[in-house]
Design a protein around this motif. Structure first.
Motif, PDB file in Angstrom:
ATOM      1  N   TYR A 122     -76.887  78.030 -60.360  1.00 45.74           N
ATOM      2  CA  TYR A 122     -76.617  78.248 -58.937  1.00 45.74           C
ATOM      3  C   TYR A 122     -76.236  79.693 -58.635  1.00 45.74           C
ATOM      4  O   TYR A 122     -76.336  80.138 -57.487  1.00 45.74           O
ATOM      5  CB  TYR A 122     -75.527  77.306 -58.456  1.00 45.74           C
ATOM      6  N   SER A 123     -75.791  80.426 -59.649  1.00 43.62           N
ATOM      7  CA  SER A 123     -75.486  81.845 -59.447  1.00 43.62           C
ATOM      8  C   SER A 123     -76.765  82.672 -59.388  1.00 43.62           C
ATOM      9  O   SER A 123     -76.824  83.698 -58.708  1.00 43.62           O
ATOM     10  CB  SER A 123     -74.586  82.361 -60.576  1.00 43.62           C
ATOM     11  N   PHE A 124     -77.808  82.228 -60.122  1.00 51.44           N
ATOM     12  CA  PHE A 124     -79.069  82.961 -60.167  1.00 51.44           C
ATOM     13  C   PHE A 124     -80.019  82.549 -59.045  1.00 51.44           C
ATOM     14  O   PHE A 124     -80.880  83.336 -58.635  1.00 51.44           O
ATOM     15  CB  PHE A 124     -79.760  82.741 -61.514  1.00 51.44           C
ATOM     16  N   ALA A 125     -79.902  81.307 -58.557  1.00 48.72           N
ATOM     17  CA  ALA A 125     -80.877  80.775 -57.595  1.00 48.72           C
ATOM     18  C   ALA A 125     -80.695  81.410 -56.221  1.00 48.72           C
ATOM     19  O   ALA A 125     -79.571  81.515 -55.723  1.00 48.72           O
ATOM     20  CB  ALA A 125     -80.728  79.260 -57.487  1.00 48.72           C
ATOM     21  N   ASN A 144     -78.699  71.188 -55.231  1.00 51.35           N
ATOM     22  CA  ASN A 144     -80.065  70.804 -55.607  1.00 51.35           C
ATOM     23  C   ASN A 144     -81.134  71.695 -54.978  1.00 51.35           C
ATOM     24  O   ASN A 144     -82.310  71.335 -54.971  1.00 51.35           O
ATOM     25  CB  ASN A 144     -80.348  69.339 -55.246  1.00 51.35           C
ATOM     26  N   ALA A 145     -80.730  72.867 -54.458  1.00 53.43           N
ATOM     27  CA  ALA A 145     -81.671  73.792 -53.799  1.00 53.43           C
ATOM     28  C   ALA A 145     -82.544  73.035 -52.804  1.00 53.43           C
ATOM     29  O   ALA A 145     -83.769  73.150 -52.786  1.00 53.43           O
ATOM     30  CB  ALA A 145     -82.534  74.501 -54.838  1.00 53.43           C
ATOM     31  N   ARG A 188     -85.618  75.854 -57.267  1.00 51.79           N
ATOM     32  CA  ARG A 188     -85.814  74.515 -57.838  1.00 51.79           C
ATOM     33  C   ARG A 188     -86.142  74.593 -59.324  1.00 51.79           C
ATOM     34  O   ARG A 188     -85.683  73.776 -60.112  1.00 51.79           O
ATOM     35  CB  ARG A 188     -86.947  73.802 -57.093  1.00 51.79           C
ATOM     36  N   ILE A 189     -86.934  75.601 -59.708  1.00 52.96           N
ATOM     37  CA  ILE A 189     -87.273  75.769 -61.121  1.00 52.96           C
ATOM     38  C   ILE A 189     -86.026  76.122 -61.928  1.00 52.96           C
ATOM     39  O   ILE A 189     -85.776  75.574 -63.018  1.00 52.96           O
ATOM     40  CB  ILE A 189     -88.342  76.869 -61.295  1.00 52.96           C
ATOM     41  N   LEU A 190     -85.217  77.037 -61.420  1.00 50.18           N
ATOM     42  CA  LEU A 190     -84.012  77.474 -62.136  1.00 50.18           C
ATOM     43  C   LEU A 190     -83.027  76.321 -62.309  1.00 50.18           C
ATOM     44  O   LEU A 190     -82.481  76.122 -63.405  1.00 50.18           O
ATOM     45  CB  LEU A 190     -83.344  78.630 -61.392  1.00 50.18           C
ATOM     46  N   ILE A 191     -82.801  75.566 -61.256  1.00 48.68           N
ATOM     47  CA  ILE A 191     -81.853  74.452 -61.350  1.00 48.68           C
ATOM     48  C   ILE A 191     -82.441  73.307 -62.169  1.00 48.68           C
ATOM     49  O   ILE A 191     -81.719  72.587 -62.856  1.00 48.68           O
ATOM     50  CB  ILE A 191     -81.441  73.996 -59.935  1.00 48.68           C
ATOM     51  N   MET A 223     -91.383  67.789 -60.049  1.00 45.20           N
ATOM     52  CA  MET A 223     -92.132  68.792 -59.284  1.00 45.20           C
ATOM     53  C   MET A 223     -93.631  68.639 -59.513  1.00 45.20           C
ATOM     54  O   MET A 223     -94.431  68.782 -58.586  1.00 45.20           O
ATOM     55  CB  MET A 223     -91.685  70.190 -59.684  1.00 45.20           C
ATOM     56  N   ILE A 224     -94.009  68.358 -60.747  1.00 44.27           N
ATOM     57  CA  ILE A 224     -95.430  68.138 -61.037  1.00 44.27           C
ATOM     58  C   ILE A 224     -95.924  66.891 -60.310  1.00 44.27           C
ATOM     59  O   ILE A 224     -97.029  66.871 -59.742  1.00 44.27           O
ATOM     60  CB  ILE A 224     -95.660  68.013 -62.556  1.00 44.27           C
TER      61      ILE A 224
END
Length: 369
Positions: A40-43, A49-50, A163-166, A324-325
């Motif tokens: 959450y720090s990088f997103a 859950n973004a 979403r990818i990061l989390i 996601m896929i």
């Protein structure tokens, strides 16, 4: 003259350092681990859950830019810094993608973003929605900003990069928890079967063979349906299906190791079976167990992704690479394949890293080389 250590662990470490792909994989796994913890720090979207949706800008390509107007909520939630850091912000604000805005008579007029270029309908926003002491300049500076979606947006207009990061957190942690559960069960049952032999060995091997004969994915699905859909249920279900290979390897290693002289000496000194197994035998057979754990880590990530694709893994809105896929696989033929390819590449790269580090550990721990 400096002394060099010739211990097996030092030799194994030296051999591992010489393996380029093993070291590279270890660095990549470490970066994924840091990302999973501080996601959450990088997103860019640090909401829980973004899950900040903007339907008007759905399925946009990487690098898409748009102006966003933020409207604060009248409701306030108390949330600790720790909770925000690890679980994201409880975001009650509303974000509206816009193409233009202007102030007039204490009102804010905006042109909402639309793919139809000829649409110029304005929408009026009452400035009373903002704090009373704020002026137009502060609204423009603090509540209107341009945002770049580095990896684009998904079909709900959510930031795909966030979403990818989390989602890294789910894939990474499921490996740790599943492998931890499999090691506890596998080492315990395998050590009991190998050390005691006889009827205990026959019974445990009977359980192992039955578990081995059931397809892993079907067994995981059955356990997941029994425990219920959810985050922790998937972790437990995957862990309960991965202990079999660990138990078989540990059993075989214990069968050979229990005949060693140091084990006989430990029995002569009156040590308990528990101490002999877990203090003397297990530490000397960890090399193959470590290699299997690396492979199981990769397998756990694939199983979780498969479950999420089937809809019985991590439940929405929680981001999962497999989910996601599932949401975007149809976009492969609709001209936007990156929506499914990006999470697919994420799964492939992390699984490959664990397989490569497993091969590197196997070579480094092989005393014959």
């Amino acid at each position: 003259m400096a002394k060099t250590s010739n211990s097996l662990s030092s030799l194994a470490l030296q051999k591992f350092k010489k393996n380029f792909w093993g070291v590279l994989s270890l660095i990549y796994i470490a970066l994924c681990g840091i990302t999973a913890i501080f996601a959450y720090s990088f997103a860019p979207d640090s909401s829980q859950n973004a899950n900040q949706m903007h339907l008007s800008i759905h399925s946009k390509s990487p690098g898409f830019k748009v102006m966003l107007l933020t409207i604060p909520s009248e409701q306030y939630t108390t949330q600790s810094t720790f909770n925000k850091f690890f679980f994201g912000k409880k975001n009650l604000t509303t974000e509206i993608p816009i193409t233009a805005y202007r102030f007039k008579n204490n009102q804010l007029y905006i042109t909402p973003y639309s793919e139809l270029k000829e649409t110029t309908l304005e929408k009026k926003i009452d400035l009373n929605l903002y704090p009373a002491s704020i002026n137009e300049a502060k609204i423009q500076a603090n509540y209107i900003h341009e945002k770049t979606f580095i990896l684009g947006t998904d079909k709900y207009g959510r930031d795909l990069l966030s979403r990818i990061l989390i989602g890294t957190r789910i894939s990474f942690f499921i490996g740790f928890i599943a492998v931890f559960i499999s090691l506890i069960i596998g080492i315990t049952l395998g050590a009991m079967a190998g050390y005691y032999g006889g009827k205990i060995d026959a019974f445990i091997m009977w359980v192992i063979n039955i578990s081995w004969s059931i397809p892993t994915l079907l067994l995981v699905i059955a356990i997941t349906l029994a425990l219920g859909k959810g985050f922790w249920q998937v972790f437990i279900a995957v862990g309960l299906t991965m202990w079999v290979e660990v138990a078989r390897v540990v059993r075989g290693q214990v069968l050979g190791t229990k005949k060693m002289q140091y084990v006989t000496a430990a029995r002569a000194l009156g040590y308990t079976d528990f101490r002999i197994v877990f203090k003397h035998i297990i530490p000397n057979i960890l090399a193959p167990v470590i290699v299997i754990s690396a492979a199981n880590f990769a397998a756990a990530i694939l199983i979780e992704s498969g479950l999420s694709f089937l809809g019985i893994g991590a439940q929405p809105p929680m981001p999962s690479w497999g989910g996601m896929i599932k949401d975007h696989y149809s976009y492969i033929i609709l001209g936007k394949p990156y929506l499914a390819i990006i999470p697919g590449v994420a799964i492939m790269s992390l699984v490959m890293a664990f397989m490569l580090i497993g091969n590197a550990l196997r070579d480094a721990l092989d005393v014959k080389n």
